[in-house]
Design an enzyme around this catalytic site. Structure first.
Site, PDB file in Angstrom:
ATOM      1  N   ARG A  15      38.904  34.591  33.273  1.00 25.38           N
ATOM      2  CA  ARG A  15      39.118  35.826  33.929  1.00 25.38           C
ATOM      3  C   ARG A  15      38.209  36.059  35.245  1.00 25.38           C
ATOM      4  O   ARG A  15      36.901  35.437  35.010  1.00 25.38           O
ATOM      5  CB  ARG A  15      38.692  36.854  32.898  1.00 25.38           C
ATOM      6  CG  ARG A  15      39.121  38.106  33.115  1.00 25.38           C
ATOM      7  CD  ARG A  15      38.911  39.272  32.111  1.00 25.38           C
ATOM      8  NE  ARG A  15      39.515  38.703  30.871  1.00 25.38           N
ATOM      9  CZ  ARG A  15      39.719  39.607  29.828  1.00 25.38           C
ATOM     10  NH1 ARG A  15      39.190  40.734  29.739  1.00 25.38           N
ATOM     11  NH2 ARG A  15      40.159  39.486  28.695  1.00 25.38           N
ATOM     12  N   SER A 107      43.794  41.822  30.841  1.00 20.69           N
ATOM     13  CA  SER A 107      43.652  43.107  29.868  1.00 20.69           C
ATOM     14  C   SER A 107      43.162  44.331  30.581  1.00 20.69           C
ATOM     15  O   SER A 107      44.103  44.876  31.280  1.00 20.69           O
ATOM     16  CB  SER A 107      42.487  42.409  28.702  1.00 20.69           C
ATOM     17  OG  SER A 107      42.556  43.639  27.765  1.00 20.69           O
ATOM     18  N   HIS A 108      42.004  44.923  30.437  1.00 19.76           N
ATOM     19  CA  HIS A 108      41.602  46.202  30.714  1.00 19.76           C
ATOM     20  C   HIS A 108      40.730  45.880  32.203  1.00 19.76           C
ATOM     21  O   HIS A 108      40.452  46.958  32.467  1.00 19.76           O
ATOM     22  CB  HIS A 108      40.671  46.506  29.816  1.00 19.76           C
ATOM     23  CG  HIS A 108      39.480  45.832  29.597  1.00 19.76           C
ATOM     24  ND1 HIS A 108      39.489  44.702  28.818  1.00 19.76           N
ATOM     25  CD2 HIS A 108      38.238  45.993  30.065  1.00 19.76           C
ATOM     26  CE1 HIS A 108      38.236  44.167  28.908  1.00 19.76           C
ATOM     27  NE2 HIS A 108      37.494  44.835  29.449  1.00 19.76           N
ATOM     28  N   LYS A 117      44.938  33.789  28.990  1.00 16.76           N
ATOM     29  CA  LYS A 117      44.682  33.640  27.564  1.00 16.76           C
ATOM     30  C   LYS A 117      45.602  32.419  27.244  1.00 16.76           C
ATOM     31  O   LYS A 117      46.795  32.569  27.374  1.00 16.76           O
ATOM     32  CB  LYS A 117      45.083  34.709  26.669  1.00 16.76           C
ATOM     33  CG  LYS A 117      43.955  35.832  26.919  1.00 16.76           C
ATOM     34  CD  LYS A 117      44.439  37.222  26.247  1.00 16.76           C
ATOM     35  CE  LYS A 117      43.636  38.377  26.617  1.00 16.76           C
ATOM     36  NZ  LYS A 117      43.819  39.568  25.738  1.00 16.76           N
ATOM     37  N   ASP A 262      45.801  48.988  25.728  1.00 19.47           N
ATOM     38  CA  ASP A 262      45.087  48.411  26.765  1.00 19.47           C
ATOM     39  C   ASP A 262      46.102  47.632  27.741  1.00 19.47           C
ATOM     40  O   ASP A 262      47.473  47.831  27.663  1.00 19.47           O
ATOM     41  CB  ASP A 262      43.907  47.669  26.452  1.00 19.47           C
ATOM     42  CG  ASP A 262      44.463  46.330  25.573  1.00 19.47           C
ATOM     43  OD1 ASP A 262      45.632  46.236  25.188  1.00 19.47           O
ATOM     44  OD2 ASP A 262      43.715  45.101  25.530  1.00 19.47           O
ATOM     45  N   ASP A 264      47.204  44.738  28.549  1.00 16.90           N
ATOM     46  CA  ASP A 264      48.337  43.753  28.077  1.00 16.90           C
ATOM     47  C   ASP A 264      48.772  44.239  26.709  1.00 16.90           C
ATOM     48  O   ASP A 264      49.408  43.311  26.232  1.00 16.90           O
ATOM     49  CB  ASP A 264      47.699  42.384  28.234  1.00 16.90           C
ATOM     50  CG  ASP A 264      46.372  42.173  27.249  1.00 16.90           C
ATOM     51  OD1 ASP A 264      45.772  43.404  26.869  1.00 16.90           O
ATOM     52  OD2 ASP A 264      45.940  41.200  26.807  1.00 16.90           O
ATOM     53  N   ASP A 266      47.691  44.363  23.871  1.00 21.36           N
ATOM     54  CA  ASP A 266      47.500  43.608  22.507  1.00 21.36           C
ATOM     55  C   ASP A 266      46.344  44.458  21.594  1.00 21.36           C
ATOM     56  O   ASP A 266      46.380  43.842  20.442  1.00 21.36           O
ATOM     57  CB  ASP A 266      47.003  42.246  23.057  1.00 21.36           C
ATOM     58  CG  ASP A 266      45.652  42.023  23.582  1.00 21.36           C
ATOM     59  OD1 ASP A 266      45.242  43.298  24.162  1.00 21.36           O
ATOM     60  OD2 ASP A 266      45.050  41.139  23.575  1.00 21.36           O
ATOM     61  N   ARG A 267      46.002  45.547  22.154  1.00 17.83           N
ATOM     62  CA  ARG A 267      45.060  46.449  21.385  1.00 17.83           C
ATOM     63  C   ARG A 267      45.749  47.845  21.212  1.00 17.83           C
ATOM     64  O   ARG A 267      46.191  48.388  22.180  1.00 17.83           O
ATOM     65  CB  ARG A 267      43.667  46.472  22.076  1.00 17.83           C
ATOM     66  CG  ARG A 267      42.988  45.061  21.892  1.00 17.83           C
ATOM     67  CD  ARG A 267      41.627  45.412  22.257  1.00 17.83           C
ATOM     68  NE  ARG A 267      41.481  45.695  23.781  1.00 17.83           N
ATOM     69  CZ  ARG A 267      40.398  46.484  24.439  1.00 17.83           C
ATOM     70  NH1 ARG A 267      39.566  46.900  23.621  1.00 17.83           N
ATOM     71  NH2 ARG A 267      40.606  46.817  25.684  1.00 17.83           N
ATOM     72  N   HIS A 353      41.522  45.011  17.945  1.00 14.04           N
ATOM     73  CA  HIS A 353      42.330  43.766  17.764  1.00 14.04           C
ATOM     74  C   HIS A 353      42.770  43.507  16.157  1.00 14.04           C
ATOM     75  O   HIS A 353      41.772  43.675  15.282  1.00 14.04           O
ATOM     76  CB  HIS A 353      41.715  42.664  18.181  1.00 14.04           C
ATOM     77  CG  HIS A 353      41.457  42.451  19.692  1.00 14.04           C
ATOM     78  ND1 HIS A 353      42.561  41.860  20.365  1.00 14.04           N
ATOM     79  CD2 HIS A 353      40.386  42.448  20.503  1.00 14.04           C
ATOM     80  CE1 HIS A 353      42.287  41.878  21.920  1.00 14.04           C
ATOM     81  NE2 HIS A 353      41.179  42.332  21.784  1.00 14.04           N
TER      82      HIS A 353
END
Length: 492
Positions: A15, A107-108, A117, A262, A264, A266-267, A353
């Protein structure tokens, strides 16, 4: 200008700021390194090695993906591009196609960031201890000119191929097959996609955009337009400021609950019908109970993994329901490894998660959302009443303090608490956890140092709200004795 990959290759992902830290040149070098360290060695039989690649809606994504794919194909690796997807959509592709995967997302993080990832086939994690450190070292050598960057070293001669494939409908159908909503009562649900990838996945999974039968849901969308500049608010629901619009919309629409994702997707975060944020620990217990009940009904002994900053309610409630619970470090690569080692049916983190055995032990916020909807729609309680059953204790949330010497601040806290509570239990699984849970008053706290910033992260929980606040304030006073501070919530 010299490029230092140690600044962007983190404990379990890549990142950095584009293009200053993370450029197409860096992406190509990482593609070569991923091929050599993971993809080619893991290839089995006579099949050509392959990788599946997805990306989120950030403007920098296409160019970085192309460069990464170029690095892979130069090593004889075939590339399957699935285009725009959520991170759990990439994990689905890795599991279903039995290929290593790369998801381009930050992500965020703000728009100027991007990242990767990485996973092995079957969505198995790639972290510092499972290949990421070697990938960083090899890619650094390529960028520094010490190692050649293109050797056609694949298992077959010649460059790899690039193909495109759309898996959104398959992903949606797979998730829907895992949760039975046949007897669900109608629900009104406000969903805040935060201009992230949930704007693509929610209509497919919870709606009929992927050609699936409609669910008994009245969906009220917020910020479904894919926009990597995040024009409405940061795509980080762990920060309470980013839930304000959702909370207001739930109340205004008299909805049964709200869901926030978020960047992407995933959460998944949950807001009750009153606009109150539901603790991710409560969701861990709620979803975990559903999975434990199913396992027991099928004659199996269930195991559930939880990280060490989740509420004590998680092991308390799930152990009482018949599960074996295992406590682990914070971070998806750690919890995924524990999931696989123990064959766990479910795992949860306080960062929202949620991990499922039936999803290749990987995390998927959308599957967690389906479980929450099923739990709410098959009984008469409101979301706030349901959540209250799984939140018997009081937590501080995660509070960050800027410190110049994290070790000295931690020692200061330990010395004070060991002197005041001679029987206190201390463990060092991840940072330090100090527990007074087996005595009265019941409380525990965890202090963890950030891997990338001069921060100490504090989490406190107690059976009584006043005790929680006292421990929180006392620890913060000790931590910040000689340092400036900044408060906030971590988002992984």
């Amino acid at each position: 200008m010299a490029i230092d990959l140690s600044s962007i290759v983190k404990a379990y992902d890549v990142r950095g700021v584009v293009p200053d830290q993370f450029s197409p040149q860096v992406a190509e070098a990482l593609g070569v390194a991923f091929a050599r360290v993971v993809v080619i060695p893991d290839a089995t039989g006579s099949a050509r090695p392959g990788v599946v690649i997805g990306r989120d809606m950030r403007d920098s994504g296409p160019e970085l993906v192309d460069a990464f794919a170029r690095g892979l194909t130069s090593e004889g690796v075939d590339v399957t591009l699935i285009g725009l997807c959520s991170t759990d959509g990439l994990y689905y592709a890795s599991g279903q196609l039995s290929l290593p995967g790369a998801m381009f997302t930050a992500s965020h993080n703000p728009a100027r960031y991007n990242g990767i990832k990485l996973c092995r086939s079957g969505a198995r994690p790639v972290g510092q201890e499972t290949g990421l450190a070697e990938i960083r070292e090899l890619a650094q050598g390529i960028l520094d000119g010490v190692t050649t960057g293109s050797t056609s070293a694949g298992s077959t001669s010649g460059a790899g191929s690039v193909t495109q494939r759309d898996l959104l409908a398959d992903y949606a159908g797979f998730l829907r097959s895992l949760v039975d909503l046949a007897d669900a009562r109608p629900l009104k649900v406000v969903v805040d996609a935060g201009n992230g990838m949930a704007g693509l996945t929610v209509p497919a999974v919870l709606g009929d955009a992927a050609g699936l039968a409609g669910l008994p849901l009245d969906l009220v969308p917020l910020y479904f337009e894919l926009d990597g500049s995040f024009p409405n608010h940061e795509a980080n629901p762990l920060d309470p400021a980013n839930l304000i619009d959702l909370q207001a919309a739930v109340v205004a629409n008299e909805a049964d609950l709200g869901l926030a994702f978020d960047g992407d997707a995933d959460r998944c975060f949950v807001v009750d019908e009153r606009g109150g944020a539901v603790s991710p620990s409560a969701i861990t217990a709620l979803v975990g109970l559903a999975e434990v009940t199913k396992e027991l009904a099928e004659g199996r002994t269930p195991t559930v993994i939880h990280n060490l900053i989740t509420s004590r309610a998680v092991p308390d409630l799930l152990s009482a329901a018949g599960a074996t619970t295992v406590r682990t470090r914070v971070g998806h690569s750690f919890i995924k490894a524990q999931m696989a080692e123990h064959g766990a049916v479910f795992g949860g983190e306080h960062s929202a998660h949620y991990y499922f055995r039936d999803f290749w032990f990987a995390d998927t916020g959308m599957l967690a959302a389906l479980h929450v909807l099923a739990a709410l729609s098959t009984q008469d309680h409101t979301m706030s009443e349901l959540a209250e059953m799984f939140e018997p204790y009081y937590g501080s949330g995660e509070i960050n303090s800027t410190v110049s010497d994290a070790a000295a601040a931690t020692d200061r806290v330990l010395d004070a608490y060991r002197a005041a509570y001679p029987g206190v239990v201390v463990d060092t699984l991840d940072g330090v956890t100090v527990s007074h849970w087996e005595a009265h008053p019941q409380w525990w706290f965890n202090l963890r140092a950030s891997n990338t910033e001069p921060l100490l992260r504090l989490n406190v929980e107690a059976a009584d709200e006043d005790i929680m606040e006292k421990v929180r304030d006392d620890v913060l006073s000790l931590v910040r004795e000689t340092a400036g501070s900044a408060e906030g919530e971590e988002a992984l």
